[in-house]
Enzyme design. Structure first.
Site, PDB file in Angstrom:
ATOM      1  N   THR A  35       0.638  -1.395   0.134  1.00 36.62           N
ATOM      2  CA  THR A  35       0.068  -0.102   0.178  1.00 36.62           C
ATOM      3  C   THR A  35       0.806   1.395   0.021  1.00 36.62           C
ATOM      4  O   THR A  35       0.468   2.395   0.187  1.00 36.62           O
ATOM      5  CB  THR A  35      -0.980   0.047   1.244  1.00 36.62           C
ATOM      6  OG1 THR A  35      -0.394   0.179   2.341  1.00 36.62           O
ATOM      7  CG2 THR A  35      -1.874  -1.022   1.327  1.00 36.62           C
ATOM      8  N   ASP A  56       8.611  -8.381   2.650  1.00 33.51           N
ATOM      9  CA  ASP A  56       7.208  -8.582   3.388  1.00 33.51           C
ATOM     10  C   ASP A  56       7.756  -9.217   4.623  1.00 33.51           C
ATOM     11  O   ASP A  56       8.291 -10.128   4.757  1.00 33.51           O
ATOM     12  CB  ASP A  56       6.319  -9.721   2.466  1.00 33.51           C
ATOM     13  CG  ASP A  56       5.177  -9.895   3.151  1.00 33.51           C
ATOM     14  OD1 ASP A  56       5.043  -9.727   4.298  1.00 33.51           O
ATOM     15  OD2 ASP A  56       4.437 -10.704   2.286  1.00 33.51           O
ATOM     16  N   ALA A 114       3.330   0.820  16.143  1.00 34.79           N
ATOM     17  CA  ALA A 114       2.215   1.692  15.689  1.00 34.79           C
ATOM     18  C   ALA A 114       1.038   1.228  15.884  1.00 34.79           C
ATOM     19  O   ALA A 114       0.618   0.242  14.996  1.00 34.79           O
ATOM     20  CB  ALA A 114       2.651   2.271  14.204  1.00 34.79           C
ATOM     21  N   TYR A 145      -8.502  -5.785  11.129  1.00 38.46           N
ATOM     22  CA  TYR A 145      -7.387  -4.516  11.483  1.00 38.46           C
ATOM     23  C   TYR A 145      -7.471  -4.453  13.003  1.00 38.46           C
ATOM     24  O   TYR A 145      -6.455  -4.490  13.548  1.00 38.46           O
ATOM     25  CB  TYR A 145      -8.015  -3.305  10.695  1.00 38.46           C
ATOM     26  CG  TYR A 145      -6.836  -2.234  10.925  1.00 38.46           C
ATOM     27  CD1 TYR A 145      -5.997  -2.100  10.210  1.00 38.46           C
ATOM     28  CD2 TYR A 145      -7.264  -0.949  11.558  1.00 38.46           C
ATOM     29  CE1 TYR A 145      -4.827  -1.020  10.609  1.00 38.46           C
ATOM     30  CE2 TYR A 145      -6.724   0.213  11.742  1.00 38.46           C
ATOM     31  CZ  TYR A 145      -5.268   0.150  11.291  1.00 38.46           C
ATOM     32  OH  TYR A 145      -4.502   1.257  11.595  1.00 38.46           O
ATOM     33  N   TYR A 159       6.308  -9.794  25.164  1.00 41.75           N
ATOM     34  CA  TYR A 159       7.739  -9.602  24.990  1.00 41.75           C
ATOM     35  C   TYR A 159       8.467  -8.768  26.024  1.00 41.75           C
ATOM     36  O   TYR A 159       9.538  -9.231  26.498  1.00 41.75           O
ATOM     37  CB  TYR A 159       8.095  -9.224  23.544  1.00 41.75           C
ATOM     38  CG  TYR A 159       8.211 -10.351  22.445  1.00 41.75           C
ATOM     39  CD1 TYR A 159       7.180 -10.972  22.209  1.00 41.75           C
ATOM     40  CD2 TYR A 159       9.515 -10.601  21.949  1.00 41.75           C
ATOM     41  CE1 TYR A 159       7.469 -12.126  21.406  1.00 41.75           C
ATOM     42  CE2 TYR A 159       9.658 -11.754  20.976  1.00 41.75           C
ATOM     43  CZ  TYR A 159       8.431 -12.490  20.479  1.00 41.75           C
ATOM     44  OH  TYR A 159       8.460 -13.471  19.843  1.00 41.75           O
ATOM     45  N   ARG A 186      -9.204   7.247   2.442  1.00 34.56           N
ATOM     46  CA  ARG A 186      -9.283   7.830   3.901  1.00 34.56           C
ATOM     47  C   ARG A 186     -10.036   9.094   3.664  1.00 34.56           C
ATOM     48  O   ARG A 186     -10.030   9.838   2.673  1.00 34.56           O
ATOM     49  CB  ARG A 186      -8.017   7.882   4.375  1.00 34.56           C
ATOM     50  CG  ARG A 186      -7.765   6.598   5.138  1.00 34.56           C
ATOM     51  CD  ARG A 186      -6.602   6.838   6.244  1.00 34.56           C
ATOM     52  NE  ARG A 186      -5.208   6.600   5.161  1.00 34.56           N
ATOM     53  CZ  ARG A 186      -3.927   6.274   5.653  1.00 34.56           C
ATOM     54  NH1 ARG A 186      -4.062   5.868   7.002  1.00 34.56           N
ATOM     55  NH2 ARG A 186      -2.881   6.129   5.169  1.00 34.56           N
TER      56      ARG A 186
END
Ligand code: NAD
Ligand code: UDP
Length: 314
Positions: A35, A56, A114, A145, A159, A186
Site C-alpha cells: 500500500t 514482506d 504503531a 485490522y 515480549y 481515507r
C-alpha cells in the site's frame, strides 16, 4: 542511532524516516510496497543515510549490522485497503510483529509499535483514555485490522514481560498531511481530492459520526517524545479537535473554494460513531500536545494535494 522502520514507503513511515534522517540518524527502511508509494522512497532516497530493503515482514527478516530501534509501522491502514487485504492485514500485525520483536531481541534494539485508536472499536466511552478496553466486533469486517492491532499490542507487552524487551506502543488517532496517498480512500484525502477535482464529496451515512484529526508533524513529534521516556504501555497520540464528518466535508469545501456537491452514501458496517483521544497521559508523560489546529493543517495539506492532483492529471 541506526533505526529500522517497517512501512517506510507509507504515509507515516516516510514522515518518521525523514524526521530521523534530518536529525542525523541512519535509517534502514523496509516495505513490500503493497500500500506504499514509490514517490515516498524517491523522497527519502535523497538522504545518503537512507537505505531500503524490499521485504514482506510476514516472513522473518535478516538484517545486517547493529540496530538501536525497530519501528513497526507496516500494515494496510485505510479501511478500503485493509478490507481488500484481510489476511495480509491480520498477518502483518501478528506474524510481522512477532518477526520484528524477535529481530529487536536479537539485535538488542528497542521496539516501537504503531497501534491505533481502532483498538477502542466503536467506543462506548468518550473521549477514549488508554484505560478503556474498547468495543470491537471480533468477527466484523473491520476485525482483521482492529483485532490484528489488539493482538500486536498483546504480543508486544508479552515480549516486554517475558523477555524484558524495551517497548513503546503508540495508539494513533486519525492523522493526515502531505504525502498521504490520494487514492487510499481515507476521509481527508478523499474529500480533498474530490473537492479539488470538482467531483461530489462522498459523506457516508448522515455524516454525524465523528473523528479527531491530527496533523502528521505533531504525531511524529509525539513518536520521538515517546522514544525518550521509559514507558512500556500504550499512549494515545492524536488531536482532540473533534469533527462530525459532514462538518469536515463543509470545511474542506470552504478551504478549497470548491463547488463540489456533498452526496450521501451508505455507512460502512461497524463504522465507529465517535472517536476522540483523551491525551492526558501524553501531556503528563511526554509534555506533548498537538500544535497545529485542523484548519491550518488542512490548508497545508490542501496545498500539497494541489500539486499531487496536477501531477496525476499530467
Ligand atoms: P500506509 O498504508 O500509508 O503505510 C503502510 C505501509 O506498510 C505501506 O507502505 C505498505 O506497503 C507497508 N506494508 C504493508 N504490509 C506490509 C508487509 N507485510 N511487509 C512490509 N511492508 C508492508 O499507512 P500509514 O497511514 O502510513 O500507517 C502506518 C501505520 O500506522 C500502520 O501500522 C497503521 O495501522 C498505523 N496507523 C495509522 C493511522 C493514520 O491515521 N494514518 C492511524 C492509526 C494507526
Ligand atoms: N468517510 C466518508 N467518506 C469517505 C471516506 C470516509 O464519509 O469518502 C467516513 C467514514 O465512514 C468514517 C470517517 O469518514 O466515518 C473516517 O473514515 P476513514 O476511512 O478516514 O478512517 P476510520 O477512522 O474509519 O478508520
Amino acid at each position: 542511532m541506526r533505526v529500522l522502520i517497517t512501512g517506510v514507503a507509507g504515509f507515516l513511515g516516510s514522515h518518521l524516516a525523514e524526521r530521523l534522517l534530518m536529525e542525523g540518524h541512519e535509517v534502514l527502511g523496509v516495505d513490500d510496497l503493497s500500500t506504499g508509494q514509490q514517490r515516498n522512497l524517491k523522497r527519502l532516497g535523497r538522504y545518503s543515510r537512507f537505505s531500503f530493503l524490499r521485504a514482506d515482514v510476514r516472513q522473518p527478516l535478516e538484517v545486517e549490522g547493529p540496530l538501536d530501534w525497530v519501528f513497526h509501522l507496516a500494515s494496510p491502514a485505510s479501511p478500503p485497503r485493509y478490507l481488500k487485504l484481510p489476511l495480509e492485514t491480520l498477518l502483518v500485525n501478528a506474524e510481522g510483529t512477532r518477526h520484528l520483536l524477535d529481530l529487536s531481541l536479537a539485535k538488542g534494539a528497542s521496539f516501537f509499535l504503531a497501534s491505533t485508536s481502532e483498538v477502542y472499536g466503536d467506543p462506548l466511552v468518550h473521549p477514549q483514555p488508554e484505560t478503556y478496553w474498547g468495543n470491537v466486533n471480533p468477527i466484523g469486517p473491520r476485525s482483521i485490522y482492529d483485532e490484528g492491532k489488539r493482538y500486536a499490542e498483546a504480543l508486544t507487552v508479552a515480549y516486554y514481560r517475558v523477555h524484558g524487551l524495551p517497548i513503546r506502543i503508540a495508539r494513533i488517532f486519525n492523522t493526515y498531511g502531505p504525502f498521504m496517498d490520494p487514492e487510499d480512500g481515507r476521509v481527508v484525502s478523499s474529500f480533498i481530492v474530490q473537492a479539488l477535482k470538482g467531483e461530489p464529496i462522498t459523506v457516508y451515512g448522515d455524516g454525524s459520526q465523528t473523528r479527531s484529526f491530527c496533523y502528521v508533524d505533531d504525531l511524529v513529534e509525539g513518536f520521538l517524545r515517546l522514544v525518550e521516556v521509559d514507558y512500556p504501555f500504550p499512549v494515545n497520540l492524536g488531536n482532540p479537535e473533534e469533527y462530525r464528518v459532514l462538518d469536515l466535508a463543509c470545511l474542506v469545501k470552504e478551504l478549497t473554494g470548491s463547488s463540489s456537491p456533498i452526496v450521501f452514501q451508505p455507512l460502512p458496517e461497524d463504522d465507529p460513531r465517535q472517536r476522540r483521544p483523551d491525551i492526558t497521559l501524553a501531556k503528563q508523560l511526554l509534555g506533548w500536545e498537538p500544535k497545529v489546529p485542523v484548519r491550518e493543517g488542512l490548508q497545508r495539506t490542501i496545498r500539497w494535494f494541489k500539486g499531487a492532483v496536477r501531477e496525476a492529471d499530467a
